[in-house]
Every structure is written in structure tokens, then in C-alpha cells.
Design an enzyme around this catalytic site. Sequence first.
Site, PDB file in Angstrom:
ATOM      1  N   ASP A  98      78.256 -86.587  54.004  1.00 27.70           N
ATOM      2  CA  ASP A  98      77.745 -87.349  55.151  1.00 27.70           C
ATOM      3  C   ASP A  98      78.385 -88.481  55.076  1.00 27.70           C
ATOM      4  OD1 ASP A  98      76.246 -88.267  57.238  1.00 27.70           O
ATOM      5  OD2 ASP A  98      74.550 -86.823  56.497  1.00 27.70           O
ATOM      6  N   ASP A 199      77.867 -89.877  60.579  1.00 26.97           N
ATOM      7  CA  ASP A 199      76.597 -90.345  61.091  1.00 26.97           C
ATOM      8  C   ASP A 199      76.745 -91.189  62.435  1.00 26.97           C
ATOM      9  OD1 ASP A 199      73.803 -90.905  60.493  1.00 26.97           O
ATOM     10  OD2 ASP A 199      74.106 -92.830  60.560  1.00 26.97           O
ATOM     11  N   GLU A 241      78.179 -86.925  64.685  1.00 24.54           N
ATOM     12  CA  GLU A 241      76.671 -87.150  65.331  1.00 24.54           C
ATOM     13  C   GLU A 241      76.925 -88.111  66.622  1.00 24.54           C
ATOM     14  OE1 GLU A 241      72.224 -88.121  64.300  1.00 24.54           O
ATOM     15  OE2 GLU A 241      73.719 -89.433  63.707  1.00 24.54           O
ATOM     16  N   ASP A 316      66.296 -84.949  60.854  1.00 26.60           N
ATOM     17  CA  ASP A 316      65.577 -85.892  61.956  1.00 26.60           C
ATOM     18  C   ASP A 316      64.648 -85.239  62.909  1.00 26.60           C
ATOM     19  OD1 ASP A 316      67.130 -88.139  60.719  1.00 26.60           O
ATOM     20  OD2 ASP A 316      68.751 -87.823  62.217  1.00 26.60           O
TER      21      ASP A 316
HETATM   22  O1  TEU Z   1      70.342 -90.699  63.076  1.00 27.42           O
HETATM   23  C1  TEU Z   1      70.644 -91.222  64.366  1.00 27.42           C
HETATM   24  C2  TEU Z   1      69.883 -91.934  65.106  1.00 27.42           C
HETATM   25  O2  TEU Z   1      69.954 -92.517  66.202  1.00 27.42           O
HETATM   26  C3  TEU Z   1      68.373 -91.575  64.396  1.00 27.42           C
HETATM   27  O3  TEU Z   1      67.441 -92.504  64.375  1.00 27.42           O
HETATM   28  C4  TEU Z   1      67.539 -90.638  65.584  1.00 27.42           C
HETATM   29  O4  TEU Z   1      67.647 -91.426  66.781  1.00 27.42           O
HETATM   30  C5  TEU Z   1      66.180 -90.451  65.326  1.00 27.42           C
HETATM   31  O5  TEU Z   1      66.287 -89.893  63.963  1.00 27.42           O
HETATM   32  C6  TEU Z   1      65.619 -89.582  66.307  1.00 27.42           C
HETATM   33  O6  TEU Z   1      64.141 -89.671  66.099  1.00 27.42           O
HETATM   34  C7  TEU Z   1      71.470 -90.981  62.047  1.00 27.42           C
HETATM   35  C8  TEU Z   1      70.642 -90.068  60.807  1.00 27.42           C
HETATM   36  O7  TEU Z   1      70.795 -88.694  61.090  1.00 27.42           O
HETATM   37  C9  TEU Z   1      69.329 -90.510  60.475  1.00 27.42           C
HETATM   38  O8  TEU Z   1      68.795 -89.943  59.502  1.00 27.42           O
HETATM   39  C10 TEU Z   1      69.560 -92.107  60.124  1.00 27.42           C
HETATM   40  O9  TEU Z   1      68.305 -92.544  59.867  1.00 27.42           O
HETATM   41  C11 TEU Z   1      70.166 -92.947  61.291  1.00 27.42           C
HETATM   42  O10 TEU Z   1      71.493 -92.247  61.783  1.00 27.42           O
HETATM   43  C12 TEU Z   1      70.622 -94.136  60.819  1.00 27.42           C
HETATM   44  O11 TEU Z   1      71.840 -94.049  59.538  1.00 27.42           O
END
Ligand code: TEU
Length: 541
Positions: A98, A199, A241, A316
Amino acid sequence: MKKDWWKDAVIYQIYPRSFQDSNGDGIGDLQGIIKRLPYLEKLGIDAVWLSPVYRSPMDDNGYDISDYQDIDPIFGTLADMEELIAEAKKRNIRIIMDLVLNHSSDEHRWFLEAKKSKDNPYHDYYVWRDGKEGELPNDMKACFGGSCWEWVPEVGQYYFHQFSVKQPDLNWENPKLRQEIYNMILWWMDKGVGGFRLDVIDQIAKEPDQKITQNGPRLHEFIRELSRETFQKGALITVGEAWGADVERAKLYSNPDGSEFSMVFQFEHIHMDQLPGKEKWDLSPLRLVDLKQVYKKWQTGLYNCGWNSLFWNNHDLPRIVSRWGNDKEYRVESAKMLATVLHGMQGTPYIYEGEELGMTNVGFTDISQYRDIETMNMYRERKAAGYSEAEILKSLQAKSRDNGRTPMQWSDEENAGFTTGTPWISVNSNYHEINAEKELADSDSVFCYYQKLIRLRKENRIFLDGAFTLLAEQDQQIFAYTRTDETEELLVCANFTKDPADAGVMEAWKQAHPNAELLIHNYKEAPGSTLRPYEAVIYRA
Ligand code: TEU
Ligand code: CA
């Protein structure tokens, strides 16, 4: 090695903290993952995406990296990581890392330097704006609460952070930073990793003065350079992502010429059970007809000019069987149904740890049971905004990220066989009922069904390249589609509800294809013209 090996691969996501503890400290680790490789091999997956295991203060469970070229001691050592890559390789499993490139930890060496002075060589690795203490550059809000701007008295400036205050945004405008990132990626490629998940990659080209976070003007320019300087030198799987991706943008991201990524995670389907225009916490029942239209759009939109990722879950998201299935009387049936509908489509499927067991949401009843920064923040904000405790907990039970983060349920031993110590977050109390050991011994289990789906995809090319056609578009219960090429056709037909559903569409298809073979089915008895609760089939003609 075939450059696009990932098209017929199935990926398994591990959230390392919650997968398997090997030393009794209550936190999953790399040796734990190594121990469970035989399990993954049995499932039949081709690659593992590891959520971050780099050195981190763990403000956001590792999505705040303080050293991109080291492993956090809670997970193990660099030697453990090398061992994992090598051991996985012996089982034909590739390891996908990641990459969090939008921000680092505020404890990263770069940031510690950057905040010392304006003329520090690392200062420009981050995004700063002049100002006066108490006078924010603008009113942009951070994802985990509060302002996007944080004051640093030493330099008399604010730094920009889209996520927590401990996750300062990196400045992609700076070519030195970009080069440093490429070198780091090449170093990991050298170690033999199979690919990367990127990410929030659509947020790297931010323009804070214009309040632009996603899809900034230089986004695809940055990604093409990143891809050219790194990924294209190997046969990697890369998945970005991209919460802000629409079909047109996804065609760029997953351009078959390989200029950007293999594919992206887009999230349009994820919004089908929240009030339009509101937050994910504002619950509404699943709109099945809309969900089907979303898949129609993506399946046809990227056909022959891009590539889809297929997923219901990740770290998430809440557990899909609790979310859009039925985690009570039809848990097994609905978990299999959801798998059928997803794995029948075109794209690369991702299975999130425990999904293959039909693991459910945890149902915490008190805020003290939660650990996630997003959850804690939402609780604080909604409390302050006057929501009742009951309302807040209801939203969290449905949508908190911790639903997906409770420990993997291996057996009915104490703590589900996850740890001999105290788990960092409680194990779901249903582990006596739902666990891997039990499912491996039961040929009708959700696990064995996933195993079969994975095998079917490998044995039948039509899963890879058949064109998608949605059937019964307006039906409120049935999700049905075909996949077609010159010689074959698949019918995927599922009842998405707990009530029997008239499957006229399936009957008509069967009449037109009298020699069709039933490839997979989630009930013991043959399907009839009415589909039972959550019944699902795939036929091939
Ligand atoms: O997630 C992207 C993100 O925007 C998340 O905060 C998302 O909006 C939320 O989980 C939905 O409720 C990525 C990662 O997958 C997440 O675990 C991280 O917290 C985030 O980026 C920051 O790096
Ligand atoms: Ca451990």
C-alpha cells in the site's frame, strides 16, 4: 511474465493489524501472515494487498507513514517482509504494498526538517501558506475533523492536511519530492513486490487556494510520470484509490497502453445506501435498481478500453453481508449471493479478509469499543451538533470502519485464534459460529463457495472477456446479467432480497439455451422458476 497477469487474478486484502498475531501482543504481524499463507493458497488467490506495514506512529493505523523504507516494529522487521515476499512467491502469491503518497506522517524525517525553517531543503516537500496565527488561509475542512490548516509557529506558516493533523500533505509540485518517491518505489520493486495500491491517489494534485483536492489539474501528468519512472519497469499490478473517478477518468487511469495504472478503485456503488447529498452516516435502504445501473455503466463503459476492479469490502467499509445481505437467518446464502453477483462481472475481484467466511459487522454498543480515528471524530462532531447517542451509535453500527477491522476469525479458540494476548480491538462475539476452521471442514461453507468461484473464473475464459448486458433493469429484487463472447454466454441471476422472487428472466434465458450448464448455485436443490431468499446461480451456454 505476462504484463497483464492481473486481469485474471483474484486479490486478497489483508489488514495486518487484524489478521494474525504471532507474538501475543494483541496486534497482527508479518510472521502471522506467513503462518497463514497455506490458508490463502487453499483459497486460490493470486496476490495479497497488504494495508500499510511501514514505520508509523499509527495515528491512522499506518496510513500515516514515518519511514517508507522500513517496517514498523509492531509488524516485524524488514527481514520478515523479505521472508513474506519469498514465502508467498513459493506459493505463487504476489505481495502488493500500500503506497500512501498523498501525505506522510508528521513524524517523518522530511516533515521534522520541513517545519524547522522556510529555507530548510525539505520545507517545500509539504504544502505551506503564509498567514497569521488564528487567521486560517481558508475554510477547507480536513477529512478527520477540523480545519485543513495547522499553524507552525517556528516558520510562521500553516501546513495543509486533507486527513488528520498528523498527516501533512506532500507537495507533488516539487520535482525533488517526486524523484525521492520514485527511488523509494524502485527500491521496493527491487525487493520483488508484485504491485502497489495507491492511497487516495486522486488527491495528490491539490490546489488549496482554489479549494481543489480531488482531480487537480496536474493529476494525470503526475501519474503518468510516476508510472513511467517506476511501475512500467516491471510487470506490476497497480490500483489507484480514486473516490472522485467517473468512467471517463477511469479510462485514463486504466488505459490499456499502461501509461497510468492497471485499474482504479472507484466508489460509486458504495453510495447506494446513504441519503443523496449527505454523509455515509446518513443511512437509507439500498437502492437496488440504482446499484444495477451503476454496474451497467462501469461494466459497459470500460469494456475494451479500460479495466474494472470488483469489490464489496475493504478496511474502510462495513461488512457486505451485514450491509446488503442478511447476517441473521440467511447469512450463508446471502454471503454467497453477493459473491456470485460480483465475481461474475468483468474485472479483477478483491476479497477482504473474512469476507470469504461471511464475517459480519461487529455491532459495538458503546463508543469505548471503537478505535478508528474517523469514528472518534464523527462521534465528537455529531455529539456537538446535537445528535443523540442512540442515533450516532446506529450509524456507527452500520458504517464505522471498525466493522471491517475486528480480528480475523480463525477458530473457536479464545479470541478466535487471532491472538493469545489481548486483541487491540475486540473480536466479534460470533466467532464460535463463524470461523475459518469450521468453514474449511464444511463443503457448503462460504469459504468453499469462494474457492469454487475463484476456480471457475480461472477455468472459463468468458469471465475474463465476455461483454456485460444487464437484464431485468427495473426489477426490484433480481440482479441478472449475461456475459457474452462469440462462442459462449454466462447468465448470472440472483435474488437480492429475503423474499422469494419471480425469475422469469432466468426462465426465458434457459428456454433460449436449453443445454445450459449450471456452473454454481448457493442452494442444495436445483433452482426453480421462483428464486428463494438470496438464491443465486451462474449458468453457462
Ligand atoms: O481512504 C481514503 C478516504 O478518503 C477515506 O477516509 C474514506 O473517505 C473513508 O474511509 C470513508 O469513510 C484512504 C485509506 O483507505 C484510509 O484507510 C485512510 O484513512 C485514508 O486514505 C488516509 O490515508
Ligand atoms: Ca503481534
